[in-house]
Write a protein that holds these residues in place. Sequence first.
Motif, PDB file in Angstrom:
ATOM      1  N   ASN A 180       0.829  -1.211   0.000  1.00 18.26           N
ATOM      2  CA  ASN A 180       0.000   0.000   0.000  1.00 18.26           C
ATOM      3  C   ASN A 180       0.860   1.256   0.000  1.00 18.26           C
ATOM      4  O   ASN A 180       0.644   2.184  -0.795  1.00 18.26           O
ATOM      5  CB  ASN A 180      -0.902   0.019   1.230  1.00 18.26           C
ATOM      6  CG  ASN A 180      -2.061  -0.953   1.139  1.00 18.26           C
ATOM      7  OD1 ASN A 180      -2.306  -1.527   0.076  1.00 18.26           O
ATOM      8  ND2 ASN A 180      -2.763  -1.147   2.225  1.00 18.26           N
ATOM      9  N   SER A 181       1.825   1.297   0.926  1.00 19.36           N
ATOM     10  CA  SER A 181       2.662   2.485   1.076  1.00 19.36           C
ATOM     11  C   SER A 181       3.482   2.745  -0.184  1.00 19.36           C
ATOM     12  O   SER A 181       3.599   3.893  -0.639  1.00 19.36           O
ATOM     13  CB  SER A 181       3.587   2.330   2.286  1.00 19.36           C
ATOM     14  OG  SER A 181       2.841   2.114   3.471  1.00 19.36           O
TER      15      SER A 181
ATOM     16  N   GLY B 248      -1.177   4.026   3.966  1.00 16.13           N
ATOM     17  CA  GLY B 248      -0.935   2.637   3.594  1.00 16.13           C
ATOM     18  C   GLY B 248      -0.942   1.717   4.792  1.00 16.13           C
ATOM     19  O   GLY B 248      -1.511   0.607   4.743  1.00 16.13           O
TER      20      GLY B 248
ATOM     21  N   GLY C  77      -4.473   1.443   6.114  1.00 14.30           N
ATOM     22  CA  GLY C  77      -5.229   0.560   5.238  1.00 14.30           C
ATOM     23  C   GLY C  77      -4.937  -0.909   5.505  1.00 14.30           C
ATOM     24  O   GLY C  77      -5.840  -1.751   5.459  1.00 14.30           O
TER      25      GLY C  77
ATOM     26  N   ASN D 130      -7.500  -3.711   6.865  1.00 13.75           N
ATOM     27  CA  ASN D 130      -7.654  -4.939   6.083  1.00 13.75           C
ATOM     28  C   ASN D 130      -7.875  -6.167   6.970  1.00 13.75           C
ATOM     29  O   ASN D 130      -8.315  -7.214   6.492  1.00 13.75           O
ATOM     30  CB  ASN D 130      -6.420  -5.149   5.200  1.00 13.75           C
ATOM     31  CG  ASN D 130      -6.658  -6.174   4.111  1.00 13.75           C
ATOM     32  OD1 ASN D 130      -7.620  -6.072   3.357  1.00 13.75           O
ATOM     33  ND2 ASN D 130      -5.787  -7.175   4.026  1.00 13.75           N
TER      34      ASN D 130
ATOM     35  N   TYR E  12      -4.963  -0.514  -5.697  1.00 18.29           N
ATOM     36  CA  TYR E  12      -5.556  -1.243  -4.583  1.00 18.29           C
ATOM     37  C   TYR E  12      -6.296  -2.495  -5.056  1.00 18.29           C
ATOM     38  O   TYR E  12      -6.356  -3.494  -4.328  1.00 18.29           O
ATOM     39  CB  TYR E  12      -6.495  -0.330  -3.788  1.00 18.29           C
ATOM     40  CG  TYR E  12      -5.810   0.368  -2.645  1.00 18.29           C
ATOM     41  CD1 TYR E  12      -4.737   1.240  -2.880  1.00 18.29           C
ATOM     42  CD2 TYR E  12      -6.192   0.169  -1.328  1.00 18.29           C
ATOM     43  CE1 TYR E  12      -4.090   1.877  -1.838  1.00 18.29           C
ATOM     44  CE2 TYR E  12      -5.553   0.805  -0.281  1.00 18.29           C
ATOM     45  CZ  TYR E  12      -4.510   1.655  -0.540  1.00 18.29           C
ATOM     46  OH  TYR E  12      -3.862   2.282   0.504  1.00 18.29           O
TER      47      TYR E  12
ATOM     48  N   ILE F 289      -3.558  -4.965  -5.470  1.00 15.60           N
ATOM     49  CA  ILE F 289      -3.083  -5.408  -4.150  1.00 15.60           C
ATOM     50  C   ILE F 289      -4.092  -6.360  -3.508  1.00 15.60           C
ATOM     51  O   ILE F 289      -3.713  -7.389  -2.923  1.00 15.60           O
ATOM     52  CB  ILE F 289      -2.821  -4.192  -3.238  1.00 15.60           C
ATOM     53  CG1 ILE F 289      -1.612  -3.398  -3.754  1.00 15.60           C
ATOM     54  CG2 ILE F 289      -2.571  -4.635  -1.797  1.00 15.60           C
ATOM     55  CD1 ILE F 289      -1.404  -2.066  -3.076  1.00 15.60           C
TER      56      ILE F 289
END
Length: 367
Positions: free
Chosen positions: A214-215, A230, A233, A237, A272, A275
């Motif tokens: 994320n980052s 990130g 998030g 998750n 995203y 990911i």
Amino acid sequence: MPAVKEYPFYLKSTVVLFGLILLIYVFAQLADVMIPLAFAAFIAILLNPVSNWLQQHKVPKILAIGLAMAAGIILVAGLFYFLATQMIQFGDSLPALKVKFAQIFSSFKEWVAATFNYPIQKQDKLISDGMNNSQALVGRTLGNVLSTFGLVFVLPVYIFLILFYKTLILNFFFEVFSEENSKQVAEVLKETKTAIQSYIQGLLIEMLIVAVMNSAALVLLGVKYGILIGVIGAILNLLPYIGGIIAIALPVLMATVTKDGYSTQLGVIIAYIVIQFIDNNILVPRIVSSKVQINALISIVVVLLGNMLWGLSGMFLSIPFIAVLKIIFDRIEDLKPWGKLLGDTVPTRPKGAGWSRTRKKAVLPEG
């Protein structure tokens, strides 16, 4: 030997339903005690291998438990320190972000007024009414967050005592059931411990990998405070399905406030999605290697029910709790259908359809 009386289904189901209602009511009323105790039980199971390893190397029991807890506290403190330093930087830019967000929101209201012929005054009244109605919801959410942080003061005591009295607790489970069921009890306890350990360890590794992905994606896309968003998030998750939606909304909102155009927002959504695909198809099956797999429907339902019962804490506890229930159901003959209902193994066809066809074939004469 007298025959065991068989009660009708409607009577048994009514008793079970009332029992569940009573149990949920007790859990709701005793939330202040049950929530930290539930968290402590899961964390104690996670720290138990470390404590056992230290005791096997001649470390006294109390010291071994203390060292295992200290290692866990250091890891958590490091995460909070990192988040705190990032939040301080975010706070410095908060006034400028508020001004930018107000400008975007004003433009959005003008667009709604011009496109749908809905006056700005009516929009303001609608927003005001919505804000008034949501005050109670915000208050409950804040209360849930504060109660979650309150766990920090109670958890260490519960974790230490659970680890210290581990043998006493295990012996209770063996003695409360008859001796012929001791093998089953041992299997359930062993599988429960393994499932919880693998589930939590897998989640932590998954969270670390998702945080890095994320980052990296947000920094490459130029989203401000990409590392902070990130990591947040990745933590969100941990909440199945619901957390992923919120995790995408945060960077999209930040990109909207800090950047012109919509290319960055589109890039964030695509990144995203990629990911999430990697997470769901590679990380979860291979890293979150719990022996108990819960299907998506049950996962969503229990997360929502956990939120209704215990708020934010209930959302985090719901999946491990239902995994433990599945282990128990799979080991008790009369409850195996419920265990199958919770699992993610989908039959190729309903049993009733196959039975019906077989029966017809057996009954109908040939020719």
